[in-house]
Design a protein around this motif. Sequence first.
Motif, PDB file in Angstrom:
ATOM      1  N   PRO A   1       9.043   1.413   1.165  1.00 36.46           N
ATOM      2  CA  PRO A   1       9.637   0.170   1.660  1.00 36.46           C
ATOM      3  C   PRO A   1       9.869  -0.859   0.577  1.00 36.46           C
ATOM      4  O   PRO A   1      10.750  -1.693   0.692  1.00 36.46           O
ATOM      5  CB  PRO A   1       8.615  -0.321   2.694  1.00 36.46           C
ATOM      6  N   VAL A   2       9.068  -0.809  -0.488  1.00 37.20           N
ATOM      7  CA  VAL A   2       9.268  -1.783  -1.565  1.00 37.20           C
ATOM      8  C   VAL A   2      10.508  -1.435  -2.366  1.00 37.20           C
ATOM      9  O   VAL A   2      11.332  -2.289  -2.690  1.00 37.20           O
ATOM     10  CB  VAL A   2       8.021  -1.826  -2.475  1.00 37.20           C
ATOM     11  N   ALA A   3      10.675  -0.142  -2.685  1.00 31.26           N
ATOM     12  CA  ALA A   3      11.848   0.267  -3.447  1.00 31.26           C
ATOM     13  C   ALA A   3      13.120   0.061  -2.652  1.00 31.26           C
ATOM     14  O   ALA A   3      14.191  -0.172  -3.208  1.00 31.26           O
ATOM     15  CB  ALA A   3      11.715   1.733  -3.862  1.00 31.26           C
ATOM     16  N   ALA A   4      13.016   0.153  -1.322  1.00 32.23           N
ATOM     17  CA  ALA A   4      14.204  -0.008  -0.483  1.00 32.23           C
ATOM     18  C   ALA A   4      14.594  -1.458  -0.288  1.00 32.23           C
ATOM     19  O   ALA A   4      15.690  -1.752   0.176  1.00 32.23           O
ATOM     20  CB  ALA A   4      13.958   0.639   0.883  1.00 32.23           C
ATOM     21  N   THR A   5      13.691  -2.379  -0.627  1.00 29.86           N
ATOM     22  CA  THR A   5      13.974  -3.800  -0.444  1.00 29.86           C
ATOM     23  C   THR A   5      14.765  -4.332  -1.628  1.00 29.86           C
ATOM     24  O   THR A   5      14.363  -4.137  -2.774  1.00 29.86           O
ATOM     25  CB  THR A   5      12.669  -4.600  -0.312  1.00 29.86           C
TER      26      THR A   5
ATOM     27  N   VAL B   1       0.832  -1.200   0.000  1.00 27.94           N
ATOM     28  CA  VAL B   1       0.000   0.000   0.000  1.00 27.94           C
ATOM     29  C   VAL B   1       0.870   1.254   0.000  1.00 27.94           C
ATOM     30  O   VAL B   1       0.608   2.212  -0.740  1.00 27.94           O
ATOM     31  CB  VAL B   1      -0.953  -0.014   1.219  1.00 27.94           C
ATOM     32  N   ALA B   2       1.918   1.274   0.807  1.00 25.18           N
ATOM     33  CA  ALA B   2       2.811   2.429   0.849  1.00 25.18           C
ATOM     34  C   ALA B   2       3.478   2.658  -0.502  1.00 25.18           C
ATOM     35  O   ALA B   2       3.615   3.796  -0.965  1.00 25.18           O
ATOM     36  CB  ALA B   2       3.858   2.235   1.941  1.00 25.18           C
ATOM     37  N   HIS B   3       3.878   1.581  -1.159  1.00 26.77           N
ATOM     38  CA  HIS B   3       4.513   1.697  -2.471  1.00 26.77           C
ATOM     39  C   HIS B   3       3.523   2.226  -3.511  1.00 26.77           C
ATOM     40  O   HIS B   3       3.877   3.080  -4.335  1.00 26.77           O
ATOM     41  CB  HIS B   3       5.055   0.334  -2.897  1.00 26.77           C
ATOM     42  N   LEU B   4       2.290   1.739  -3.479  1.00 31.31           N
ATOM     43  CA  LEU B   4       1.294   2.195  -4.438  1.00 31.31           C
ATOM     44  C   LEU B   4       0.933   3.662  -4.222  1.00 31.31           C
ATOM     45  O   LEU B   4       0.717   4.406  -5.185  1.00 31.31           O
ATOM     46  CB  LEU B   4       0.039   1.321  -4.344  1.00 31.31           C
ATOM     47  N   GLU B   5       0.843   4.089  -2.978  1.00 30.16           N
ATOM     48  CA  GLU B   5       0.568   5.498  -2.709  1.00 30.16           C
ATOM     49  C   GLU B   5       1.709   6.375  -3.206  1.00 30.16           C
ATOM     50  O   GLU B   5       1.478   7.467  -3.732  1.00 30.16           O
ATOM     51  CB  GLU B   5       0.338   5.702  -1.213  1.00 30.16           C
ATOM     52  N   GLN B   6       2.933   5.898  -3.054  1.00 31.47           N
ATOM     53  CA  GLN B   6       4.088   6.634  -3.568  1.00 31.47           C
ATOM     54  C   GLN B   6       4.047   6.682  -5.092  1.00 31.47           C
ATOM     55  O   GLN B   6       4.356   7.712  -5.707  1.00 31.47           O
ATOM     56  CB  GLN B   6       5.367   5.953  -3.094  1.00 31.47           C
TER      57      GLN B   6
ATOM     58  N   VAL C   1       3.481  12.375  -4.201  1.00 33.08           N
ATOM     59  CA  VAL C   1       4.083  12.635  -2.900  1.00 33.08           C
ATOM     60  C   VAL C   1       5.599  12.580  -3.037  1.00 33.08           C
ATOM     61  O   VAL C   1       6.150  11.596  -3.560  1.00 33.08           O
ATOM     62  CB  VAL C   1       3.616  11.605  -1.866  1.00 33.08           C
ATOM     63  N   PRO C   2       6.324  13.603  -2.612  1.00 34.78           N
ATOM     64  CA  PRO C   2       7.783  13.606  -2.767  1.00 34.78           C
ATOM     65  C   PRO C   2       8.428  12.434  -2.029  1.00 34.78           C
ATOM     66  O   PRO C   2       8.007  12.067  -0.939  1.00 34.78           O
ATOM     67  CB  PRO C   2       8.217  14.945  -2.163  1.00 34.78           C
TER      68      PRO C   2
ATOM     69  N   VAL D   1      -1.886  -6.274  -9.033  1.00 37.06           N
ATOM     70  CA  VAL D   1      -2.792  -5.806  -8.002  1.00 37.06           C
ATOM     71  C   VAL D   1      -3.845  -4.882  -8.596  1.00 37.06           C
ATOM     72  O   VAL D   1      -3.563  -4.063  -9.472  1.00 37.06           O
ATOM     73  CB  VAL D   1      -2.001  -5.090  -6.870  1.00 37.06           C
ATOM     74  N   ASP D   2      -5.079  -5.059  -8.132  1.00 34.36           N
ATOM     75  CA  ASP D   2      -6.166  -4.147  -8.462  1.00 34.36           C
ATOM     76  C   ASP D   2      -6.284  -3.153  -7.315  1.00 34.36           C
ATOM     77  O   ASP D   2      -6.489  -3.548  -6.168  1.00 34.36           O
ATOM     78  CB  ASP D   2      -7.480  -4.911  -8.643  1.00 34.36           C
ATOM     79  N   VAL D   3      -6.150  -1.867  -7.616  1.00 37.87           N
ATOM     80  CA  VAL D   3      -6.095  -0.851  -6.574  1.00 37.87           C
ATOM     81  C   VAL D   3      -7.172   0.202  -6.805  1.00 37.87           C
ATOM     82  O   VAL D   3      -7.397   0.643  -7.930  1.00 37.87           O
ATOM     83  CB  VAL D   3      -4.691  -0.195  -6.514  1.00 37.87           C
ATOM     84  N   ARG D   4      -7.879   0.557  -5.744  1.00 38.43           N
ATOM     85  CA  ARG D   4      -8.850   1.653  -5.742  1.00 38.43           C
ATOM     86  C   ARG D   4      -8.284   2.754  -4.851  1.00 38.43           C
ATOM     87  O   ARG D   4      -7.906   2.493  -3.699  1.00 38.43           O
ATOM     88  CB  ARG D   4     -10.198   1.178  -5.191  1.00 38.43           C
ATOM     89  N   TYR D   5      -8.217   3.974  -5.383  1.00 40.50           N
ATOM     90  CA  TYR D   5      -7.564   5.040  -4.626  1.00 40.50           C
ATOM     91  C   TYR D   5      -8.188   6.392  -4.931  1.00 40.50           C
ATOM     92  O   TYR D   5      -8.911   6.556  -5.923  1.00 40.50           O
ATOM     93  CB  TYR D   5      -6.068   5.076  -4.948  1.00 40.50           C
ATOM     94  N   ASP D   6      -7.933   7.344  -4.044  1.00 40.37           N
ATOM     95  CA  ASP D   6      -8.333   8.732  -4.242  1.00 40.37           C
ATOM     96  C   ASP D   6      -7.149   9.479  -4.814  1.00 40.37           C
ATOM     97  O   ASP D   6      -6.088   9.565  -4.171  1.00 40.37           O
ATOM     98  CB  ASP D   6      -8.750   9.387  -2.921  1.00 40.37           C
ATOM     99  N   ALA D   7      -7.313  10.032  -6.008  1.00 37.26           N
ATOM    100  CA  ALA D   7      -6.219  10.758  -6.637  1.00 37.26           C
ATOM    101  C   ALA D   7      -6.035  12.113  -5.977  1.00 37.26           C
ATOM    102  O   ALA D   7      -6.990  12.720  -5.469  1.00 37.26           O
ATOM    103  CB  ALA D   7      -6.498  10.936  -8.131  1.00 37.26           C
TER     104      ALA D   7
END
Length: 210
Positions: A192-196, A143-148, A184-185, A171-177
């Motif tokens: 956490p995904v990019a850092a792994t 979720v954190a990666h997708l929000e980023q 987000v900078p 993944v199928d994702v529903r979000y508020d743009a």
Amino acid sequence: MSPTVLYAADLVAVLVLTFALYLPRHRRRDLAVAYLGVNVGVLAVAATLASSTVGAGLGLGLFGVLSIIRLRSAELSQTEVAYYFASLALGLIGGLAAAPVGIALMAVVVLVLAIADSPRLLSRYRQQTVVVDRAVADETALVAHLEQLLGGRVRRVSVQRLDLVNDTTWVDVRYDADPRGTVVPTARRADPVAATPRPDEADRWAVAQR
């Protein structure tokens, strides 16, 4: 009131539906032609059934079968399906309903689609199918990666495929743009995904940490 008035009202309604609502918003010419063809064809057959001894139920059943075949022949979005059935409904109303009630029902169908498909209605609500280039089993990290990545607040995540061999996550994702359309900078939110590290980089990463 003459049935001709209903036929004219149907043509006006489907022209508004197609050229004033659908095409300016979705820009797909082939479906515009399909909506007009379906409407006029349904109107002609419904008018014929209404003036003959053939049961209207039989005609409606045939149209139901044809509509299922048509919808299975090409991939349509749910919005396009709504326009498709609206054009079909307008034709049925124009061919079978009484004039005053029929005109009112046509107006309701067009008005509801005009409001429901308005770009201003729920404009921040988005849905996408995303392929992440990592196999992420941790939902919080995902979720954190997708929000980023998407620059919005994720409301619902459904993992369609976790591919450990090819190291991907579908993944199928529903979000508020973000209404400003900004991402987000990275400096403000760690990913956490990019850092792994990837599995094939794990040994080199471990050596670098020593």
